[in-house]
Design a protein around this motif. Structure first.
Motif, PDB file in Angstrom:
ATOM      1  N   LEU A 120       0.825  -1.208   0.000  1.00 53.70           N
ATOM      2  CA  LEU A 120       0.000   0.000   0.000  1.00 53.70           C
ATOM      3  C   LEU A 120       0.863   1.264   0.000  1.00 53.70           C
ATOM      4  N   LEU A 121       1.906   1.262   0.813  1.00 53.98           N
ATOM      5  CA  LEU A 121       2.754   2.446   0.902  1.00 53.98           C
ATOM      6  C   LEU A 121       3.533   2.693  -0.387  1.00 53.98           C
ATOM      7  N   ALA A 122       3.678   1.660  -1.209  1.00 52.86           N
ATOM      8  CA  ALA A 122       4.361   1.829  -2.497  1.00 52.86           C
ATOM      9  C   ALA A 122       3.466   2.498  -3.531  1.00 52.86           C
ATOM     10  N   LEU A 123       2.163   2.591  -3.249  1.00 48.30           N
ATOM     11  CA  LEU A 123       1.225   3.209  -4.186  1.00 48.30           C
ATOM     12  C   LEU A 123       1.177   4.714  -3.989  1.00 48.30           C
ATOM     13  N   PRO A 124       0.812   5.464  -5.034  1.00 46.94           N
ATOM     14  CA  PRO A 124       0.540   6.897  -4.839  1.00 46.94           C
ATOM     15  C   PRO A 124      -0.588   7.059  -3.822  1.00 46.94           C
ATOM     16  N   GLU A 125      -0.514   8.067  -3.000  1.00 47.18           N
ATOM     17  CA  GLU A 125      -1.489   8.234  -1.917  1.00 47.18           C
ATOM     18  C   GLU A 125      -2.942   8.201  -2.387  1.00 47.18           C
ATOM     19  N   PRO A 126      -3.311   8.829  -3.525  1.00 44.66           N
ATOM     20  CA  PRO A 126      -4.712   8.783  -3.952  1.00 44.66           C
ATOM     21  C   PRO A 126      -5.211   7.370  -4.299  1.00 44.66           C
ATOM     22  N   ALA A 127      -4.294   6.457  -4.608  1.00 45.81           N
ATOM     23  CA  ALA A 127      -4.693   5.093  -4.978  1.00 45.81           C
ATOM     24  C   ALA A 127      -4.877   4.192  -3.773  1.00 45.81           C
ATOM     25  N   ARG A 128      -4.454   4.635  -2.601  1.00 53.68           N
ATOM     26  CA  ARG A 128      -4.463   3.738  -1.437  1.00 53.68           C
ATOM     27  C   ARG A 128      -5.852   3.391  -0.905  1.00 53.68           C
ATOM     28  N   PRO A 129      -6.824   4.325  -0.856  1.00 56.25           N
ATOM     29  CA  PRO A 129      -8.142   3.934  -0.332  1.00 56.25           C
ATOM     30  C   PRO A 129      -8.795   2.794  -1.112  1.00 56.25           C
ATOM     31  N   LEU A 130      -8.723   2.819  -2.440  1.00 54.93           N
ATOM     32  CA  LEU A 130      -9.295   1.736  -3.230  1.00 54.93           C
ATOM     33  C   LEU A 130      -8.532   0.437  -2.979  1.00 54.93           C
ATOM     34  N   ALA A 131      -7.209   0.508  -2.959  1.00 57.74           N
ATOM     35  CA  ALA A 131      -6.419  -0.702  -2.727  1.00 57.74           C
ATOM     36  C   ALA A 131      -6.700  -1.271  -1.343  1.00 57.74           C
ATOM     37  N   PHE A 132      -6.843  -0.397  -0.341  1.00 55.40           N
ATOM     38  CA  PHE A 132      -7.161  -0.889   0.999  1.00 55.40           C
ATOM     39  C   PHE A 132      -8.520  -1.580   1.023  1.00 55.40           C
ATOM     40  N   ALA A 133      -9.532  -0.973   0.390  1.00 50.50           N
ATOM     41  CA  ALA A 133     -10.861  -1.588   0.362  1.00 50.50           C
ATOM     42  C   ALA A 133     -10.808  -2.961  -0.310  1.00 50.50           C
ATOM     43  N   ARG A 134     -10.045  -3.075  -1.398  1.00 49.57           N
ATOM     44  CA  ARG A 134      -9.902  -4.370  -2.068  1.00 49.57           C
ATOM     45  C   ARG A 134      -9.204  -5.380  -1.163  1.00 49.57           C
ATOM     46  N   LEU A 135      -8.138  -4.945  -0.482  1.00 45.58           N
ATOM     47  CA  LEU A 135      -7.421  -5.833   0.436  1.00 45.58           C
ATOM     48  C   LEU A 135      -8.325  -6.302   1.573  1.00 45.58           C
ATOM     49  N   TRP A 136      -9.037  -5.346   2.175  1.00 47.36           N
ATOM     50  CA  TRP A 136      -9.846  -5.717   3.338  1.00 47.36           C
ATOM     51  C   TRP A 136     -11.020  -6.614   2.941  1.00 47.36           C
ATOM     52  N   ALA A 137     -11.636  -6.340   1.798  1.00 46.49           N
ATOM     53  CA  ALA A 137     -12.706  -7.228   1.316  1.00 46.49           C
ATOM     54  C   ALA A 137     -12.165  -8.631   1.091  1.00 46.49           C
ATOM     55  N   ALA A 138     -10.953  -8.730   0.535  1.00 47.00           N
ATOM     56  CA  ALA A 138     -10.347 -10.046   0.296  1.00 47.00           C
ATOM     57  C   ALA A 138     -10.067 -10.759   1.606  1.00 47.00           C
ATOM     58  N   LYS A 139      -9.570 -10.032   2.604  1.00 48.01           N
ATOM     59  CA  LYS A 139      -9.276 -10.654   3.895  1.00 48.01           C
ATOM     60  C   LYS A 139     -10.555 -11.138   4.566  1.00 48.01           C
ATOM     61  N   GLU A 140     -11.604 -10.308   4.527  1.00 52.40           N
ATOM     62  CA  GLU A 140     -12.892 -10.715   5.103  1.00 52.40           C
ATOM     63  C   GLU A 140     -13.456 -11.936   4.378  1.00 52.40           C
ATOM     64  N   ALA A 141     -13.392 -11.921   3.064  1.00 52.54           N
ATOM     65  CA  ALA A 141     -13.911 -13.060   2.295  1.00 52.54           C
ATOM     66  C   ALA A 141     -13.153 -14.336   2.653  1.00 52.54           C
ATOM     67  N   TYR A 142     -11.849 -14.224   2.819  1.00 49.01           N
ATOM     68  CA  TYR A 142     -11.033 -15.401   3.119  1.00 49.01           C
ATOM     69  C   TYR A 142     -11.392 -16.006   4.478  1.00 49.01           C
ATOM     70  N   VAL A 143     -11.484 -15.163   5.531  1.00 51.30           N
ATOM     71  CA  VAL A 143     -11.801 -15.739   6.843  1.00 51.30           C
ATOM     72  C   VAL A 143     -13.242 -16.237   6.906  1.00 51.30           C
ATOM     73  N   LYS A 144     -14.124 -15.673   6.095  1.00 51.23           N
ATOM     74  CA  LYS A 144     -15.483 -16.225   6.002  1.00 51.23           C
ATOM     75  C   LYS A 144     -15.448 -17.609   5.366  1.00 51.23           C
ATOM     76  N   ALA A 145     -14.645 -17.777   4.316  1.00 51.02           N
ATOM     77  CA  ALA A 145     -14.531 -19.088   3.675  1.00 51.02           C
ATOM     78  C   ALA A 145     -13.957 -20.113   4.643  1.00 51.02           C
ATOM     79  N   LEU A 146     -13.001 -19.701   5.454  1.00 47.29           N
ATOM     80  CA  LEU A 146     -12.436 -20.599   6.469  1.00 47.29           C
ATOM     81  C   LEU A 146     -13.457 -20.942   7.554  1.00 47.29           C
ATOM     82  N   GLY A 147     -14.407 -20.033   7.765  1.00 44.72           N
ATOM     83  CA  GLY A 147     -15.390 -20.249   8.821  1.00 44.72           C
ATOM     84  C   GLY A 147     -14.942 -19.735  10.175  1.00 44.72           C
ATOM     85  N   THR A 148     -13.819 -18.999  10.207  1.00 45.40           N
ATOM     86  CA  THR A 148     -13.300 -18.504  11.476  1.00 45.40           C
ATOM     87  C   THR A 148     -13.706 -17.073  11.760  1.00 45.40           C
TER      88      THR A 148
END
Length: 201
Positions: A120-148
């Motif tokens: 994230l820090l390697a991205l230009p600052e304006p690009a970080r909110p979208l990248a963070f939302a994509r990362l966090w959605a992916a993390k949430e989806a993954y732990v939901k798939a695990l069931g944890t």
């Protein structure tokens, strides 16, 4: 992965529906009811059954399951954000999440894996909110798939955004190839939402 934006049957599974309901649920109970009723309508269409015979319950960890009709072999996952309901259906454990892009908010880097923070820090600052939302959605989806859920620490595994539509998960506790798909949805022209889905197995 098939992505759909209306509550019709998918041509094959796995599939993810992103349904803009136009609703503004005021609390957790209303969001839960909106998710459940939207999912029942979609599952009824997918199975060719009346909605009255579709029952969604939850297991002991809170993961949704298709209680009726029994024996379908379907796994499901649900999410709601800004009136959009996400439903993922698959023949294997699946997780889906939707996150709102917050363009004016600084991403909370402290809750991320060091590899994710570095990316994230390697991205230009304006690009970080979208990248963070994509990362966090992916993390949430993954732990939901695990069931944890986030009984797993979010920093204990790393998501890599491979492209605009794909990501991978590196998890020392689950040493399999964990790949996921993502989408950006414009919700009524007012906001952007990042959706992610992971199917295990």
């Amino acid at each position: 992965m098939h992505w759909l934006t209306s509550p019709i049957a998918a041509p094959a599974l796995p599939a993810t529906w992103l349904i803009a309901t136009g609703a503004s649920p005021a609390n957790l109970a209303e969001r839960s009811a909106l998710r459940r009723e939207t999912a029942r309508r979609i599952i009824a269409a997918q199975l060719g059954l009346p909605i009255e015979v579709i029952t969604i319950e939850h297991d002991e960890r809170g993961r949704p399951l298709l209680a009726r009709p029994a024996g379908t072999g379907l796994h499901l996952s649900l999410a709601t954000r800004a009136g959009v309901v996400a439903l993922a259906l698959a023949r294997h454990p699946v997780g889906v999440d939707v996150e709102q892009v917050e363009p004016l908010a600084a991403p909370p880097l402290v809750i991320l894996h060091p590899q994710e923070r570095k990316a994230l820090l390697a991205l230009p600052e304006p690009a970080r909110p979208l990248a963070f939302a994509r990362l966090w959605a992916a993390k949430e989806a993954y732990v939901k798939a695990l069931g944890t859920g986030f009984a797993r620490s979010p920093e204990s595994f790393a998501v890599t955004l491979a492209s605009q539509e794909a990501f991978s998960v590196s998890d020392p506790e689950w040493p399999h190839a964990n790949l996921g798909m993502s989408r950006i949805k414009e919700n009524g022209g007012q906001e952007s939402l990042a959706a992610a889905v992971v199917v295990l197995g």
